[in-house]
Scaffold this motif. Structure first.
Motif, PDB file in Angstrom:
ATOM      1  N   ARG A   2       0.858  -1.188   0.000  1.00  0.00           N
ATOM      2  CA  ARG A   2       0.000   0.000   0.000  1.00  0.00           C
ATOM      3  C   ARG A   2       0.897   1.243   0.000  1.00  0.00           C
ATOM      4  N   TRP A   3       0.986   1.890  -1.141  1.00  0.00           N
ATOM      5  CA  TRP A   3       1.921   3.001  -1.229  1.00  0.00           C
ATOM      6  C   TRP A   3       1.352   4.269  -1.863  1.00  0.00           C
ATOM      7  N   LYS A   4       0.276   4.172  -2.634  1.00  0.00           N
ATOM      8  CA  LYS A   4      -0.149   5.302  -3.463  1.00  0.00           C
ATOM      9  C   LYS A   4      -0.591   6.515  -2.652  1.00  0.00           C
ATOM     10  N   ARG A   8       5.431  11.685  -0.558  1.00  0.00           N
ATOM     11  CA  ARG A   8       6.531  11.678  -1.532  1.00  0.00           C
ATOM     12  C   ARG A   8       7.741  12.378  -0.927  1.00  0.00           C
ATOM     13  N   SER A   9       8.917  11.816  -1.120  1.00  0.00           N
ATOM     14  CA  SER A   9      10.139  12.403  -0.575  1.00  0.00           C
ATOM     15  C   SER A   9      10.572  13.618  -1.387  1.00  0.00           C
ATOM     16  N   ALA A  91       8.925   5.817 -10.730  1.00  0.00           N
ATOM     17  CA  ALA A  91       9.700   6.868 -10.073  1.00  0.00           C
ATOM     18  C   ALA A  91       8.939   7.415  -8.870  1.00  0.00           C
ATOM     19  N   GLU A  92       7.627   7.538  -9.014  1.00  0.00           N
ATOM     20  CA  GLU A  92       6.800   8.009  -7.902  1.00  0.00           C
ATOM     21  C   GLU A  92       6.815   7.000  -6.759  1.00  0.00           C
ATOM     22  N   PHE A  93       6.773   5.727  -7.119  1.00  0.00           N
ATOM     23  CA  PHE A  93       6.841   4.656  -6.120  1.00  0.00           C
ATOM     24  C   PHE A  93       8.147   4.736  -5.331  1.00  0.00           C
ATOM     25  N   VAL A  97       8.680   5.183  -1.260  1.00  0.00           N
ATOM     26  CA  VAL A  97       9.462   4.259  -0.431  1.00  0.00           C
ATOM     27  C   VAL A  97      10.583   5.008   0.296  1.00  0.00           C
ATOM     28  N   LEU A  98      11.262   5.911  -0.419  1.00  0.00           N
ATOM     29  CA  LEU A  98      12.310   6.693   0.227  1.00  0.00           C
ATOM     30  C   LEU A  98      11.728   7.518   1.377  1.00  0.00           C
TER      31      LEU A  98
END
Length: 296
Positions: A2-4, A8-9, A91-93, A97-98
């Motif tokens: 679950r990331w969306k 965002r870093s 790239a967004e993913f 994660v970062l």
């Protein structure tokens, strides 16, 4: 995973489409290449005044485009290239994660009475220049302690899926968390201690120290998964299995067997598939940094 909806870093440097930085032709300053012409008969006595004016302008910080040495798109300028939606989503993913690793390690460092210095993550395509030297995509994702940046060409994820048989977004997240684990080692002084120890022993012993360092980064990756799931419920069914499949797929024994048909344990630098799986699971089980002492 679950990331969306994740944060965002702000620590992403997108260098896709750039070529590694170079200084002029053959490493020479553009001004040096112009000196013979400026001092020749064509410019006569005015050549020296032109040179002084150029030097003065550069001293004052005035940019002179034809002297900037950026013919190779070394800074700020990118080649116009189409990035397809799938690449952009990836790239967004990576950015999410970062950010999640930042949200994990910041409080953990605070608990240790330390400050977590967030690393930059550089997206590149083909080749990139870091403070550790120039590298191409073949080396895979890597962390450079000299500039404290993580580097990744997103095409690696195609290799991870198709060549190594480790698909899935959590497998991709594991790779990033592993490289961030090396950053944690740098901040804690572990990396410098390992380098000092390696300089005093044989190559085989140095490889063994490298294995222990890599396995600790795997354990730190498992720690990230533990805390990220506990705080933000990012783990979905099957995710941990994806990470374990990736850890096994890039074990030294697996890669050596694929490449040469046999295994040489004395040449391992990252650990066997079994070791990498074991230490990721250890980090995920406990979430404690003291459980990741692979050097004992």
């Amino acid at each position: 995973m679950r990331w969306k909806s994740g944060r965002r870093s702000q620590n992403i440097e997108d260098q896709r489409g750039r070529r590694p930085a170079r200084t002029g032709m053959g490493g020479r300053s553009p001004l040096l290449r112009l000196l013979p012409m400026l001092l020749g008969k064509r410019f006569g006595k005015y050549g020296i005044f032109i040179i002084l004016a150029i030097v003065g302008a550069q001293y004052l910080g005035i940019n002179i485009p034809f002297l900037s040495g950026n013919n190779n798109l070394s800074s700020g300028q990118t080649q116009s290239q189409h990035i397809n939606p799938a690449q952009q989503e990836l790239a967004e993913f990576v950015s999410v994660v970062l950010a999640d690793t930042e949200d994990t390690w910041n409080p953990l460092f605070q608990q240790m009475g330390k400050r977590y210095q967030e690393p930059k993550l550089v997206l590149f395509s083909g080749a990139v220049r870091s403070a550790c030297g120039t590298a191409n995509s073949a080396v895979g994702p890597f962390y450079c302690p000299a500039d404290q940046k993580v580097y990744i060409d997103l095409s690696f994820y195609d290799d991870l899926k198709n060549r190594h048989g480790a698909p899935g977004d959590f497998a991709q997240a594991y790779v990033i968390a592993h490289e961030v684990g090396h950053h944690v080692q740098t901040l804690l002084g572990i990396s410098s201690q390992v380098r000092q120890a390696q300089s005093k022993v044989s190559k085989t012993q140095a490889n063994q120290l490298s294995v222990k360092q890599e396995l600790q980064a795997d354990c730190f990756s498992g720690m990230w998964a533990y805390h990220a799931n506990r705080a933000r419920q990012v783990v979905e069914p099957g995710d941990i299995e994806e990470a374990l499949t990736a850890a096994s797929a890039i074990g030294d024994d697996t890669l050596q067997r694929q490449a040469q048909g046999y295994v040489r344990p004395e040449s391992f630098t990252h650990g066997s598939a079994k070791q990498r799986v074991k230490w990721f699971k250890e980090g995920f089980k406990t979430g404690k940094i003291e459980s990741c002492n692979t050097f004992k």
